[in-house]
Write an enzyme that holds these catalytic residues in place. Structure first.
Site, mmCIF file in Angstrom:
data_model
loop_
_atom_site.group_PDB
_atom_site.id
_atom_site.type_symbol
_atom_site.label_atom_id
_atom_site.label_comp_id
_atom_site.label_asym_id
_atom_site.label_seq_id
_atom_site.Cartn_x
_atom_site.Cartn_y
_atom_site.Cartn_z
ATOM 1 N N ASP A 183 6.475 67.591 26.337
ATOM 2 C CA ASP A 183 7.536 66.631 26.011
ATOM 3 C C ASP A 183 6.865 65.380 25.456
ATOM 4 O OD1 ASP A 183 10.070 65.095 26.072
ATOM 5 O OD2 ASP A 183 10.756 66.749 27.312
ATOM 6 N N HIS A 256 11.216 65.801 21.007
ATOM 7 C CA HIS A 256 10.426 65.640 22.237
ATOM 8 C C HIS A 256 8.965 66.026 21.990
ATOM 9 C CE1 HIS A 256 13.714 64.448 24.851
ATOM 10 N NE2 HIS A 256 14.454 65.426 24.368
ATOM 11 N N GLU A 319 17.986 67.454 21.360
ATOM 12 C CA GLU A 319 17.785 66.027 21.129
ATOM 13 C C GLU A 319 16.718 65.717 20.071
ATOM 14 O OE1 GLU A 319 19.062 64.146 25.371
ATOM 15 O OE2 GLU A 319 17.008 64.871 25.284
HETATM 16 C C1 ACM Z 1 18.147 68.299 28.086
HETATM 17 O O1 ACM Z 1 18.562 67.901 29.189
HETATM 18 N N1 ACM Z 1 17.767 67.441 27.157
HETATM 19 C C2 ACM Z 1 18.101 69.711 27.763
#
Ligand code: ACM
Ligand code: ZN
Length: 742
Positions: A183, A256, A319
């Site tokens: 991440d 991420h 995201e």
């Molecule tokens: C997430 O909670 N961004 C998958």
């Protein structure tokens, strides 16, 4: 029948029934019948090795109490504990019969393991002697995918801690471990071809202290680092395999990606190096979609697939802001080359490249539900986290789905509203809520329901920096989820009772750091003609509550456990303290309430609040309770359908100085303040005046200073969350907790 016999029969019946309801096994087996009589272990435990593989002999060592297992003797035939391997029983099914002997039949290696997990929870102790209640059990799982996720990027957990996590999973018969290895805040898996991923990407210089929504942000100045060598990864995968758990690695892309791009900035759009992220959120710096990056990521996946023998590889996909792609020549060229209309289609192209690659390696791709945007790749499995909509859409397109909606499956959320809870990201997911979860949505067509292969709880660790807290967040919520997935969740009160009687003492003995929040007293606020009443209730009715009104003479106590609060002309804060004074679970509750002139009154609200955040209905806005921060639940009404209108009739003309509206700003949860509030007011319902206010803070005071009777408040929300912010492109949430007049 003599009276004595009748009494005896009744007693027998009630004992059998009583025990049957009181099953000590978690998850509750499909069929569980207990009978009178017990099996006591003698000096020696004689175990037949017929149909007992070596693994089964290990289970006896692992899962029998220590002083029992040292007296175990294996014999070729006969004995006290007998096994039978069945060839035509359903996969993963087993049965246990205890009556003079312990007989276990099973259909697969996994189901023999499950039988042992059940057996270990059946062992009781009485005056130093181990025994088991006579029972017959036949059992099998309902869902094939029973998952737990752990984020080791935001905070690193050691090999030993990961193994402990797997041990908890095994105890409750989970079989998929989703390991979130990469991440923005840390890359945690050794990749031999790209050593800088761990040399640089596994280290962050410092970490945000406190909640990300608090200004100003303060950092701890302490380096945080850690990664797993490939040797350690193999060790964990093998450890999990022994527990019949498949490990699913997640390598996040295209978003991420800050940790990877701190090591290899050439694979971002602008090529500029930025450090491993030190705070939480969504960042615009993502992997570029150019061919070189796709090759880089596929080279990484080549090593990953060799380490994880299971079927699934998770590639993230959530995201990923499109800002960088929009400004990048390489990304725009990629769109032209492949005839893609927008950046959503470019993301879809990117994921499809990974899907093709993984298929070539014999693997199945899993992605978060954003991978639906711009078109789903052929074989992808969708993990539905932004509610269940994505899951339904994927199933309708004939894709397999794993349900992990934030509302029921995010174990990084608060589990109680007590002040003593460790800081969390926000949200409110109680044990009861988890237990009520139904992974198959009612609105999904019957012929598509089989595509929901299971569910999973996610444990994101932004605010969890030690393993004790990991345990606190998963225990006992994962036990509730285990019954949901096993398909045996029924009545919550019975479940809670079984937990308190059987599993909590065992967790205590194991020195697990588990939450007893589910046993806390509950606070109920109801409206009354003069204002509101606050009542306290305990799970155990025998438990006494002591209420301290701080000698406030305006407050009255009714029926021992209820406080009466009246409306007041001028707002004033009051405090009520309640504590349990008997029983094993000590609990104190401290409630601040704002008494005001419309306490307990109902505003008419359109549209209705979201079913995810219904608070306690309209009363939420007039119960005097201002929501805690970070937000944690039932104090809030949540809306996600655009503008909201509130109406109120004062019944008479009255002087209203100010209208106060309290709202929440929590962008990390996609909760944003509205843009404007418009207030229409009228003395007679015919002639109206309007006041318009720009919203710039959580508590908005709109000054009126007029006599009026009717009030109409329109809260105007943004249509979409702007690019670059949490939840960009989606409709923002509006959260409100109180409205009052003074
Ligand atoms: C997430 O909670 N961004 C998958
Ligand atoms: Zn680019």
């Amino acid at each position: 029948m003599s009276l004595k016999n009748i009494l005896f029969t009744l007693l027998l019946f009630s004992v059998t029934l009583g025990i049957a309801q009181d099953c000590p096994v978690f998850p509750h087996p499909q069929n569980y019948t207990s009978m009178t009589g017990e099996f006591y272990f003698g000096e020696m435990v004689m175990v037949s090795t017929k149909d007992l593989p070596m693994s089964g002999q290990d289970y006896l060592k692992w899962y029998l109490p220590h002083d029992l297992k040292i007296n175990t003797l294996f014999v070729a035939e006969g004995g006290d504990v007998l096994f039978q391997r069945l060839t035509n029983a359903p996969p993963d099914s087993y049965s246990i019969k205890i009556d003079k002997k312990i007989k276990i039949s099973y259909s697969s290696d996994a189901s023999l393991f499950y039988a042992f997990q059940t057996l270990r929870q059946l062992i009781l102790k009485n005056e130093g002697q181990y025994y088991l209640q006579n029972v017959t059990i036949s059992d099998e799982p309902n869902f094939q995918y029973r998952g737990m996720h752990l984020d080791v990027s935001r905070h690193f957990f050691t090999v030993e801690e990961v193994k402990k996590y797997l041990d908890w999973m095994a105890r409750y018969k989970f079989n998929k471990f989703h390991w979130h290895l990469t991440d923005d805040q840390g890359w945690r898996i050794e990749i031999k071809r790209y050593p800088k991923l761990t040399e640089i990407g596994s280290v962050r210089a410092q970490t945000l202290k406190g909640h990300a929504s608090v200004d100003p942000q303060v950092y701890d100045g302490i380096e945080h680092k850690g990664f797993y060598t490939q040797k350690q990864i193999k060790e964990i995968v093998a450890y999990a395999a022994d527990l019949f758990i498949e490990v699913i690695p997640e390598i996040e892309m295209p978003g991420h990606a800050r940790a990877a791009l701190a090591a290899y900035p050439e694979y971002s759009c602008d090529g500029v190096r930025v450090p491993v992220a030190e705070t939480w959120g969504v960042f615009e710096k993502v992997f570029c979609s150019k061919d070189e990056t796709i090759t880089f990521l596929q080279n990484i996946l080549s090593e990953v697939v060799e380490l994880f023998p299971g079927k699934y590889i998770h590639i993230g996909g959530d995201e990923a802001p499109k800002t960088a792609w929009k400004a990048c020549d390489n990304c725009q060229l990629q769109m032209e080359k492949h005839n893609l209309k927008n950046e959503e289609q470019l993301q879809s192209f990117f994921i499809k490249e990974m899907d093709k690659f993984l298929q070539g390696k014999g693997k199945t791709l899993i992605g978060w539900d954003e991978i639906l945007e711009g078109g789903l790749s052929q074989n992808a499995v969708v993990m539905s986290w932004r509610g269940i909509k994505g899951g339904i859409e994927a199933a309708e397109q004939d894709h397999m789905v794993i349900m992990t909606p934030g509302s029921h499956c995010y174990f990084d959320h608060y589990q109680s509203d007590r002040k003593g809870e460790p800081l969390a990201i926000g949200g409110y997911t109680t044990l009861e809520k988890v237990y009520s979860f139904q992974p198959i949505p009612e609105e999904l067509r019957a012929d598509k329901q089989g595509l929901i292969i299971g569910a999973q709880a996610n444990l994101w660790t932004e605010y969890i920096d030690n393993f004790e807290q990991v345990e606190y967040m998963i225990l006992p919520r994962m036990i509730a989820l285990s019954e949901v997935l096993w398909g045996t969740n029924q009545d919550y009160a019975t479940f809670l009772n079984r937990l308190e009687t059987h599993e909590f003492p065992r967790l205590k003995e194991k020195k697990a750091n588990f939450s007893t929040a589910a046993l806390y007293m509950t606070t109920l606020i109801t409206s009354s003609p003069d204002g509101v009443e606050v009542s306290y209730e305990t799970i155990d009715p025998a438990q006494k509550i002591d209420i301290d009104l701080k000698s406030d003479e305006s407050l009255q106590l009714k029926d021992g456990n209820t406080v009466v609060l009246k409306k007041t002309l001028r707002p004033r804060w009051i405090k009520i303290k309640a504590k349990t004074v008997t029983g094993t679970t000590q609990d104190t509750s401290s409630l601040h309430i704002l008494q005001h002139s419309t306490l307990g009154e109902s505003w008419t609200i359109t549209p209705s609040p979201s079913t995810y955040y219904p608070g306690k209905g309209a009363l939420t806005l007039s119960d005097g309770v201002i929501g805690a921060r970070p937000w944690n639940g039932k104090e809030w009404l949540g809306f996600n359908e655009g503008d909201v209108q509130l109406k109120f009739d004062l019944n008479n003309k009255k002087l209203v100085n100010d209208l106060n509206i309290s709202m929440l700003s929590a962008p990390s949860s996609w909760i944003y303040l509205p843009e404007t509030i418009s207030l229409r007011y009228s003395k007679n319902g015919k002639k109206w005046k309007t006041l318009e206010s720009k919203v710039d803070k959580e508590l908005m005071k709109i000054s009126l200073g007029k006599k009026t009777r009717y009030l109409e408040v329109t809260i105007n929300c943004m249509d979409n969350i702007p690019e670059g912010q949490n939840g960009a492109g989606h409709m923002p949430w509006l959260f409100m907790d109180e409205i009052w007049l003074d």
